[in-house]
Design a protein around this motif. Structure first.
Motif, PDB file in Angstrom:
ATOM      1  N   ARG A 171      28.351  19.100  50.561  1.00 37.65           N
ATOM      2  CA  ARG A 171      28.710  18.127  49.521  1.00 37.65           C
ATOM      3  C   ARG A 171      28.231  18.642  48.167  1.00 37.65           C
ATOM      4  O   ARG A 171      27.129  19.170  48.067  1.00 37.65           O
ATOM      5  N   THR A 172      29.059  18.448  47.146  1.00 37.31           N
ATOM      6  CA  THR A 172      28.700  18.846  45.791  1.00 37.31           C
ATOM      7  C   THR A 172      28.837  17.636  44.883  1.00 37.31           C
ATOM      8  O   THR A 172      29.938  17.096  44.720  1.00 37.31           O
ATOM      9  N   GLY A 173      27.715  17.208  44.323  1.00 35.19           N
ATOM     10  CA  GLY A 173      27.723  16.089  43.390  1.00 35.19           C
ATOM     11  C   GLY A 173      28.342  16.515  42.066  1.00 35.19           C
ATOM     12  O   GLY A 173      28.206  17.663  41.645  1.00 35.19           O
ATOM     13  N   VAL A 174      29.015  15.570  41.420  1.00 34.03           N
ATOM     14  CA  VAL A 174      29.713  15.857  40.159  1.00 34.03           C
ATOM     15  C   VAL A 174      29.383  14.768  39.149  1.00 34.03           C
ATOM     16  O   VAL A 174      29.305  13.582  39.497  1.00 34.03           O
ATOM     17  N   ALA A 175      29.199  15.185  37.891  1.00 33.17           N
ATOM     18  CA  ALA A 175      28.999  14.231  36.798  1.00 33.17           C
ATOM     19  C   ALA A 175      29.713  14.766  35.561  1.00 33.17           C
ATOM     20  O   ALA A 175      29.846  15.980  35.383  1.00 33.17           O
ATOM     21  N   SER A 176      30.162  13.854  34.717  1.00 32.20           N
ATOM     22  CA  SER A 176      30.769  14.231  33.444  1.00 32.20           C
ATOM     23  C   SER A 176      29.897  13.676  32.329  1.00 32.20           C
ATOM     24  O   SER A 176      29.205  12.666  32.500  1.00 32.20           O
ATOM     25  N   GLY A 177      29.927  14.348  31.195  1.00 34.14           N
ATOM     26  CA  GLY A 177      29.135  13.872  30.065  1.00 34.14           C
ATOM     27  C   GLY A 177      29.525  14.610  28.807  1.00 34.14           C
ATOM     28  O   GLY A 177      30.327  15.548  28.831  1.00 34.14           O
ATOM     29  N   ASN A 178      28.931  14.157  27.698  1.00 36.91           N
ATOM     30  CA  ASN A 178      29.266  14.805  26.432  1.00 36.91           C
ATOM     31  C   ASN A 178      28.056  14.859  25.510  1.00 36.91           C
ATOM     32  O   ASN A 178      27.080  14.133  25.678  1.00 36.91           O
ATOM     33  N   PRO A 198      33.199  11.116  41.684  1.00 39.78           N
ATOM     34  CA  PRO A 198      33.201  11.204  43.143  1.00 39.78           C
ATOM     35  C   PRO A 198      32.695  12.567  43.635  1.00 39.78           C
ATOM     36  O   PRO A 198      33.089  13.610  43.122  1.00 39.78           O
ATOM     37  N   THR A 199      31.816  12.519  44.607  1.00 39.64           N
ATOM     38  CA  THR A 199      31.258  13.727  45.200  1.00 39.64           C
ATOM     39  C   THR A 199      32.340  14.480  45.965  1.00 39.64           C
ATOM     40  O   THR A 199      33.208  13.871  46.597  1.00 39.64           O
ATOM     41  N   ILE A 200      32.287  15.784  45.887  1.00 37.55           N
ATOM     42  CA  ILE A 200      33.237  16.641  46.593  1.00 37.55           C
ATOM     43  C   ILE A 200      32.648  16.982  47.956  1.00 37.55           C
ATOM     44  O   ILE A 200      31.601  17.622  48.041  1.00 37.55           O
ATOM     45  N   ALA A 201      33.315  16.526  49.009  1.00 39.90           N
ATOM     46  CA  ALA A 201      32.888  16.820  50.383  1.00 39.90           C
ATOM     47  C   ALA A 201      33.831  17.874  50.945  1.00 39.90           C
ATOM     48  O   ALA A 201      34.775  17.561  51.672  1.00 39.90           O
ATOM     49  N   ALA A 202      33.608  19.120  50.541  1.00 38.38           N
ATOM     50  CA  ALA A 202      34.447  20.226  50.985  1.00 38.38           C
ATOM     51  C   ALA A 202      33.653  21.517  50.843  1.00 38.38           C
ATOM     52  O   ALA A 202      32.676  21.576  50.098  1.00 38.38           O
ATOM     53  N   GLU A 203      34.104  22.549  51.554  1.00 40.21           N
ATOM     54  CA  GLU A 203      33.430  23.838  51.527  1.00 40.21           C
ATOM     55  C   GLU A 203      34.420  24.926  51.151  1.00 40.21           C
ATOM     56  O   GLU A 203      35.635  24.737  51.233  1.00 40.21           O
ATOM     57  N   GLY A 204      33.905  26.099  50.756  1.00 40.97           N
ATOM     58  CA  GLY A 204      34.725  27.278  50.511  1.00 40.97           C
ATOM     59  C   GLY A 204      35.830  27.055  49.501  1.00 40.97           C
ATOM     60  O   GLY A 204      35.650  26.413  48.473  1.00 40.97           O
ATOM     61  N   ASP A 205      37.023  27.599  49.825  1.00 36.66           N
ATOM     62  CA  ASP A 205      38.147  27.493  48.899  1.00 36.66           C
ATOM     63  C   ASP A 205      38.574  26.051  48.666  1.00 36.66           C
ATOM     64  O   ASP A 205      39.040  25.709  47.575  1.00 36.66           O
TER      65      ASP A 205
END
Length: 139
Positions: free
Chosen positions: A26-33, A43-50
């Protein structure tokens, strides 16, 4: 402790950022400025590799960031460990695949802090903590 990229020099002209809390599954994601110096969980990305990079590419198209931020974990004494190398490899892959500046931030304790704040999605909350730490360093 290894030196992180100096954001004060390299982030000139960058206003919008996406941050990542890299994990094997899982890779957590955030946006900001830069203007508000705040981050919002995505939303967290629940994926691996490509598959992971395809989802990240979609987010970059959607958010149009000027740069990316990756949390790099260290032991409490500042020493690198296996996940340090994995996070740095992930940062290099982002640079190569997306052609955007990528800044590395020492993210010791971000997940612990996210849990202590009662985050429902600790990965996304950790990415927010990482990004806000980065934004506080900017001029």
């Amino acid at each position: 402790m290894p030196a992180m990229t100096d954001p004060q020099d390299a982030a000139q002209g960058c206003e919008r950022f996406l941050a990542f809390d890299f994990g094997l599954k899982r890779t957590g994601v955030a946006s900001g400025n830069r203007l508000t110096r705040t981050a919002s969980p995505q939303p967290t990305i629940a994926a691996e590799g490509d598959a992971r990079f395809a989802r990240i590419t979609d987010r970059v198209r959607e958010w149009q960031p000027d740069a990316l931020v990756v949390g790099v974990p260290f032991h409490p004494d500042g020493q690198a460990h296996e996940n340090t190398q994995r996070a740095r490899k992930f940062a290099r892959q982002l640079r190569g695949r997306l052609g955007l500046p990528v800044f590395e931030v020492d993210e010791r304790y971000s997940t612990t802090e996210a849990h202590s704040l009662g985050a429902r999605d600790a990965d996304a909350a950790s990415a927010c903590i990482i990004l806000e730490q980065f934004l506080r360093q900017l001029p």
